[in-house]
Design a protein around this motif. Sequence first.
Motif, PDB file in Angstrom:
ATOM      1  N   GLY A 131      43.909  56.657  31.350  1.00 38.84           N
ATOM      2  CA  GLY A 131      42.765  56.036  30.489  1.00 38.84           C
ATOM      3  C   GLY A 131      42.779  56.222  29.115  1.00 38.84           C
ATOM      4  O   GLY A 131      43.303  57.249  28.649  1.00 38.84           O
ATOM      5  N   PRO A 132      42.515  55.345  28.337  1.00 43.99           N
ATOM      6  CA  PRO A 132      42.938  55.372  26.832  1.00 43.99           C
ATOM      7  C   PRO A 132      41.777  56.553  26.270  1.00 43.99           C
ATOM      8  O   PRO A 132      42.022  57.124  25.417  1.00 43.99           O
ATOM      9  CB  PRO A 132      42.223  53.983  26.141  1.00 43.99           C
ATOM     10  N   ALA A 133      40.693  56.228  26.848  1.00 38.64           N
ATOM     11  CA  ALA A 133      39.448  57.509  26.377  1.00 38.64           C
ATOM     12  C   ALA A 133      40.027  58.864  26.422  1.00 38.64           C
ATOM     13  O   ALA A 133      40.011  59.751  25.529  1.00 38.64           O
ATOM     14  CB  ALA A 133      38.159  57.287  26.887  1.00 38.64           C
ATOM     15  N   ASN A 134      40.607  59.096  27.539  1.00 39.41           N
ATOM     16  CA  ASN A 134      41.224  60.569  27.887  1.00 39.41           C
ATOM     17  C   ASN A 134      42.348  60.948  27.103  1.00 39.41           C
ATOM     18  O   ASN A 134      42.497  61.904  26.712  1.00 39.41           O
ATOM     19  CB  ASN A 134      41.730  60.618  29.287  1.00 39.41           C
ATOM     20  N   VAL A 147      35.477  54.535  23.091  1.00 37.57           N
ATOM     21  CA  VAL A 147      36.544  53.810  24.021  1.00 37.57           C
ATOM     22  C   VAL A 147      36.104  53.647  25.552  1.00 37.57           C
ATOM     23  O   VAL A 147      36.551  52.701  25.910  1.00 37.57           O
ATOM     24  CB  VAL A 147      37.808  54.808  23.579  1.00 37.57           C
ATOM     25  N   ALA A 148      35.828  54.833  26.070  1.00 33.71           N
ATOM     26  CA  ALA A 148      35.578  54.857  27.331  1.00 33.71           C
ATOM     27  C   ALA A 148      34.363  53.700  27.636  1.00 33.71           C
ATOM     28  O   ALA A 148      34.494  52.937  28.757  1.00 33.71           O
ATOM     29  CB  ALA A 148      35.063  55.794  27.774  1.00 33.71           C
ATOM     30  N   THR A 161      36.262  52.446  31.154  1.00 29.75           N
ATOM     31  CA  THR A 161      37.019  53.639  31.738  1.00 29.75           C
ATOM     32  C   THR A 161      36.343  54.933  32.046  1.00 29.75           C
ATOM     33  O   THR A 161      36.870  56.072  31.813  1.00 29.75           O
ATOM     34  CB  THR A 161      38.335  53.804  31.263  1.00 29.75           C
ATOM     35  N   SER A 162      34.799  54.711  31.869  1.00 31.26           N
ATOM     36  CA  SER A 162      34.102  56.023  31.736  1.00 31.26           C
ATOM     37  C   SER A 162      34.132  56.798  33.194  1.00 31.26           C
ATOM     38  O   SER A 162      34.013  56.093  34.413  1.00 31.26           O
ATOM     39  CB  SER A 162      32.574  56.083  31.567  1.00 31.26           C
ATOM     40  N   THR A 163      34.492  58.073  33.176  1.00 33.59           N
ATOM     41  CA  THR A 163      34.534  58.703  34.353  1.00 33.59           C
ATOM     42  C   THR A 163      33.924  60.055  34.176  1.00 33.59           C
ATOM     43  O   THR A 163      33.698  60.835  33.311  1.00 33.59           O
ATOM     44  CB  THR A 163      36.034  59.184  35.007  1.00 33.59           C
ATOM     45  N   ALA A 164      33.659  60.668  35.362  1.00 35.09           N
ATOM     46  CA  ALA A 164      32.981  62.225  35.322  1.00 35.09           C
ATOM     47  C   ALA A 164      33.876  63.170  34.801  1.00 35.09           C
ATOM     48  O   ALA A 164      33.794  64.053  33.963  1.00 35.09           O
ATOM     49  CB  ALA A 164      32.688  62.445  36.693  1.00 35.09           C
ATOM     50  N   LEU A 165      35.397  62.934  35.165  1.00 31.81           N
ATOM     51  CA  LEU A 165      36.319  63.965  34.796  1.00 31.81           C
ATOM     52  C   LEU A 165      36.395  63.741  33.168  1.00 31.81           C
ATOM     53  O   LEU A 165      36.488  64.738  32.444  1.00 31.81           O
ATOM     54  CB  LEU A 165      37.667  63.609  35.252  1.00 31.81           C
ATOM     55  N   ARG A 179      33.876  65.377  31.468  1.00 31.05           N
ATOM     56  CA  ARG A 179      34.005  67.043  31.494  1.00 31.05           C
ATOM     57  C   ARG A 179      34.940  67.387  30.560  1.00 31.05           C
ATOM     58  O   ARG A 179      34.553  68.386  29.835  1.00 31.05           O
ATOM     59  CB  ARG A 179      34.003  67.183  32.850  1.00 31.05           C
ATOM     60  N   PHE A 180      35.876  66.685  30.495  1.00 29.72           N
ATOM     61  CA  PHE A 180      36.791  67.005  29.690  1.00 29.72           C
ATOM     62  C   PHE A 180      36.660  67.066  28.179  1.00 29.72           C
ATOM     63  O   PHE A 180      36.910  67.879  27.455  1.00 29.72           O
ATOM     64  CB  PHE A 180      38.227  65.965  29.822  1.00 29.72           C
ATOM     65  N   ASP A 181      35.973  66.009  27.901  1.00 34.04           N
ATOM     66  CA  ASP A 181      35.331  65.790  26.487  1.00 34.04           C
ATOM     67  C   ASP A 181      34.501  67.122  26.209  1.00 34.04           C
ATOM     68  O   ASP A 181      34.390  67.610  25.007  1.00 34.04           O
ATOM     69  CB  ASP A 181      34.482  64.597  26.316  1.00 34.04           C
ATOM     70  N   MET A 182      33.430  67.455  26.957  1.00 32.86           N
ATOM     71  CA  MET A 182      32.650  68.533  26.786  1.00 32.86           C
ATOM     72  C   MET A 182      33.215  69.931  26.568  1.00 32.86           C
ATOM     73  O   MET A 182      33.036  70.652  25.962  1.00 32.86           O
ATOM     74  CB  MET A 182      31.736  68.535  27.956  1.00 32.86           C
TER      75      MET A 182
END
Length: 256
Positions: free
Chosen positions: A68-71, A118-119, A124-128, A131-134
Amino acid sequence: MALNNTYEARLVQQEPAVGAGIQLLLLALLGSAIGMGPAGWLTGLAFAIATWAVLSRALHRSQLRSFGPANRVTLGRATLVGGVTALVADSFESSPPVTLLVALTAVALILDGVDGKVARRTGTSTALGARFDMEVDAFLILVLSVYVSTQLGPWVLLMGGMRYAFVAAARVAPWLNAPLPPSFARKTVAATQGVCLLLAGSELLPHVANLAVAMLALGSLLWSFGRDVLWLWRTSRTSRVIEEAPAREMLELVTQ
């Protein structure tokens, strides 16, 4: 179909490796620019390896079909945070390149507001991803607090360590793991921590002003964590009372 899923999984797993490669390239650029010492190199390499290992394991467990682009934006931020980490570690051996450190941190903080948008826009928002962002945010605050603590004192480390202390406390008190309601105030306080620490560490203001900025940031963080812990405690008590009510009613019927 199985072959297609396997191919997609391999592509997803390649993303952390690409991120680690970019991290090494950034370290090489920093090393040639400032003559980074062993502490900076070793810390930067450790960060790159740890990020690759943890993210690869998380992706394998989540079984995402697309990174995903956000990740990718968050991974780019993590790369910048790795550079900041290397510079902070190197600052214990030589004079830190404040301008370079501030520049990398500023870009990382700016991108913090990009990955979420972006998400949402790409669906493309996901729990992972959340969490990655946090975790990237939390580690950047920790690294900045280490850097600023050398100027203002060890009490600044409270800002960087508070989130990790909360996670450790949740292992002992599981009620702290309950989901919190959305809060604009919490997001604002979290976003300002990095800005305040960056301002305090940039040496642009007098020492007294830097001290005031850091103390204001710590005070707002204590308030935010305290409010959330109180809400979680009250919620856990209410839930316990509701769960115990049928048992008490049954006991009363039996004893009548």
